[in-house]
Design an enzyme around this catalytic site. Structure first.
Site, PDB file in Angstrom:
ATOM      1  N   GLU A  84      -0.577 -36.914   3.579  1.00 19.68           N
ATOM      2  CA  GLU A  84      -1.646 -35.913   3.758  1.00 19.68           C
ATOM      3  C   GLU A  84      -2.730 -36.423   4.725  1.00 19.68           C
ATOM      4  O   GLU A  84      -3.926 -36.320   4.460  1.00 19.68           O
ATOM      5  CB  GLU A  84      -2.258 -35.544   2.398  1.00 19.68           C
ATOM      6  CG  GLU A  84      -1.275 -34.802   1.511  1.00 19.68           C
ATOM      7  CD  GLU A  84      -1.858 -34.384   0.166  1.00 19.68           C
ATOM      8  OE1 GLU A  84      -2.795 -35.036  -0.309  1.00 19.68           O
ATOM      9  OE2 GLU A  84      -1.373 -33.400  -0.408  1.00 19.68           O
ATOM     10  N   GLU A 133       5.310 -31.078  -2.183  1.00 15.53           N
ATOM     11  CA  GLU A 133       4.565 -31.178  -3.444  1.00 15.53           C
ATOM     12  C   GLU A 133       4.325 -29.768  -3.968  1.00 15.53           C
ATOM     13  O   GLU A 133       3.338 -29.130  -3.617  1.00 15.53           O
ATOM     14  CB  GLU A 133       3.199 -31.873  -3.251  1.00 15.53           C
ATOM     15  CG  GLU A 133       3.252 -33.360  -3.046  1.00 15.53           C
ATOM     16  CD  GLU A 133       1.862 -34.004  -3.047  1.00 15.53           C
ATOM     17  OE1 GLU A 133       0.871 -33.339  -3.456  1.00 15.53           O
ATOM     18  OE2 GLU A 133       1.762 -35.161  -2.631  1.00 15.53           O
TER      19      GLU A 133
END
Length: 629
Positions: free
Chosen positions: A163, A243
């Site tokens: 991320e 995710e």
């Protein structure tokens, strides 16, 4: 034949190819660092029986290199053994190698010793940071190479960083450096990828040519829009949600987050109908044993349980969500025929009486055998090379004090301080919430500040999270100087055992103190020891060990977590099980009996009531309040 094994991306047909055939994975996250090695096989089998093809796991750098140059890959840290168990069960692995992982793990997996250079810019091209990364990856990646799918192992893909588009630095040179480093150690065949929140803004700094860009998002959102964000970076290739949130994380003092199974099942089905590859985060959350939990900003620490309201509970129990997800997966692929391993039995061992053996002050020589470090002004944990746990900061009162304010400017308490004068508790200072106390004591008395590191920030700009007294402390109008600082090795002292020091000592029940006791596993009952949960009714906040194993932090006075998971592998049947409790703020012992209790059910959703404020709950790109609450 082994030489024929291949895994790659087919851009022409928007899919993965495994051994030359189109392939779509349905995967689930499991963190080997949060589950005792004893239970790896049980949890992985349950994942396989839900219909998963693969598991995804993070590698926390600080779990393996807690001190510079000292590597630990044994016992619960034996990553290669974990990969072997996954392979034996017949699952594939998506490895998230870091160096940064987030994961609600202390400092996002980065080792705290990186902060020895105070000005270091983590997750960037800072030369000191890159030197440490290069050395670590030079240890980790060669270990991983034989486990790549092409080499006969289970690893089909490796994630680079994590991320990164949500981080302020936006340093493409850093991502390029990692890309080249991973290729150097792992070769050209393995699929390298990135993961970012499903928005163009996040992908702008998180994606890099040569790394396949995937996205993450939770249930209840607009799946088409989320995958359009991925398509902006990857016009061709497989759709991937790396995710897909089955639940969400908790914080001390906030409500336990739960996400209905029906919402998760519906979104999962919609994504699979899109032909997407999905990894469920988490499939089993597990436990932040010891001091491994992370924290978010504005500073809120995460609890010991990382249950995550996942399909498998913290203790690996089958839940309604597990069966709802399994049913959805069964609509898109053939489920394995073997029986699902049952939920492990739990045993309520009942009440155990503890006795106070002494205060932190009483045991200072045992807890800090090398003695104090002296400095005019306070040093941080990193400067003291104390990366976890506690440090006792001590100075003398230079004059008589009567309700004299003790305070810090610039939020200098990281993270919680238990204040006493000659053993008389004065109260608690805490980061963001309580920055001043009134102190009473005579000149020459010891002013003790026991500082607790409650877990480092794991996400966002401020994960360079220094611990301890990070700015000066003022008493009245004078800055306090001439400190003695005792780094405490409590885990080692607990392992060696405490001998009763209290002997009629009338020390305050509110001063940080140790309590010990033991219990025996009943004889004549087959299949013991079994898993259990410990709760501490009437206790306030502290740390608990069983047979020297650090179970983690308890804080029932704050919530929402009340019980701590006790895996059976740390218990013994052959001799009494020793319990040590460090209570920091106030035990029920005295007028009431000094009890803790072992029960057979978890309690993670008590009402939360401590230092709470009206600030908006932390959220990532797809936090619970946007989607489900």
């Amino acid at each position: 034949m082994e030489g024929m094994r291949s895994f790659g991306i087919d851009y022409a047909h928007d899919c993965f190819r495994k051994d030359g055939k189109p392939f779509r994975y349905i995967s689930g996250s499991i963190h080997y660092s949060r589950i005792p090695r004893y239970y790896w096989k049980d949890r992985l089998l349950k994942m396989k029986m839900a219909g998963l093809d693969a598991v995804q796991t993070y590698v926390p750098w600080n779990f393996h290199e807690s001190e510079p140059g000292v590597y630990n890959f044994s016992g619960d840290r034996d990553l290669e053994q974990f990969l072997q168990v996954v392979e034996e069960i017949g699952l594939l692995v998506i490895l998230r190698a870091g160096p940064y992982i987030c994961a609600e793990w202390d400092m996002g997996g980065l080792p705290a010793w990186l902060l020895q250079k105070k000005s270091i810019v983590l997750r960037s091209s800072d030369p000191d940071y890159l030197t440490a990364v290069e050395r670590w990856m030079g240890v980790l990646l060669p270990k991983m190479k034989p486990h790549l799918y092409q080499s006969g192992g289970p690893i089909i893909m490796v994630q680079v960083e994590n991320e990164y588009g949500s981080y302020f630095a936006c340093d493409f040179d850093y991502l390029r450096y990692l890309h080249d480093l991973f290729r150097h150690h792992l070769g050209d065949e393995v699929v390298l990828f990135t993961t970012d929140g499903a928005s163009k803004a996040n992908l702008r700094c998180g994606a890099l040519q040569g790394l396949y860009a995937t996205v993450d998002f939770g249930p209840g959102g607009n799946i088409t829009a989320a995958f359009l964000s991925q398509r902006h970076s990857e016009p061709k290739g497989p759709l991937v949600n790396s995710e897909f949130y089955t639940g969400w994380l908790d914080h001390w003092g906030k409500s336990h987050v739960m996400v209905p199974a029906s919402i998760v099942a519906k979104s999962l089905s919609d994504m699979l109908a899109h032909g997407a590859n999905v990894n469920m985060y988490m499939f089993i959350g597990g436990t932040n044993f010891g001091y491994w939990n992370g924290a978010n900003t504005p500073y809120m620490a995460q609890p010991t349980s990382y249950d995550y309201d996942a399909p498998l509970s913290e203790a690996g129990d089958l839940t309604e969500k597990y069966f709802a997800i399994r049913e959805v997966i069964g609509m898109y692929k053939k489920l394995p025929k073997d029986p699902i391993p049952p939920t492990t039995p739990k045993f309520a061992y009942g009440e155990v009486t503890l006795e106070k053996v002494g205060t932190v002050r009483d045991f200072l020589n045992d807890l800090s055998p090398s003695g104090p470090v002296k400095s005019i002004y306070p040093l941080t944990f990193v400067q003291l090379k104390q990366y976890f746990g506690f440090v006792l900061y001590r100075t003398k009162l230079l004059r008589n004090c009567s309700k004299t304010p003790l305070f810090t400017l610039f939020d200098g308490i990281h993270d919680r301080v238990y204040v006493s004068v000659n053993g008389v508790s004065q109260g608690v200072l805490s980061r963001r919430h309580v920055s001043m106390l009134n102190i009473t004591g005579n000149a020459g008395a010891y002013l003790d500040l026991l500082v607790e590191n409650m877990g480092r920030v794991n996400y966002g700009r401020y994960n360079n999270d220094f611990k301890g007294l990070v700015s000066n402390i003022t008493l009245g109008s004078a800055i306090l100087t001439d400190w003695e600082m005792y780094p405490l090795d409590i885990d080692k002292a607990v392992g060696q055992g405490f001998h009763n020091e209290s002997c009629g000592n009338a020390s305050s029940s509110e001063e940080p103190s140790f309590y010990t006791g033991s219990f025996s596993i009943p004889s004549g009952i087959p299949d013991l020891p079994q898993d259990t949960y410990v709760q501490l009714p009437g206790w306030t906040k502290g740390q608990i060990w069983i047979n020297g194993f650090n179970l983690g932090r308890y804080w029932p006075a704050c919530g929402p977590q009340v019980t701590l998971f006790v895996p059976s592998n740390i218990l013994v049947s052959s001799s009494p099980n020793n319990i040590t409790v460090l209570e920091l703020e106030g035990s029920p012992c005295g007028p009431q009996k000094c009890l803790i209790e072992f029960v057979d059910r978890p309690k993670l959703n008590a009402s939360a009531h401590c230092e709470s404020d009206s600030e908006k709950l932390f959220s990532r790109d797809f936090g619970p309040e946007e989607d489900y609450v």
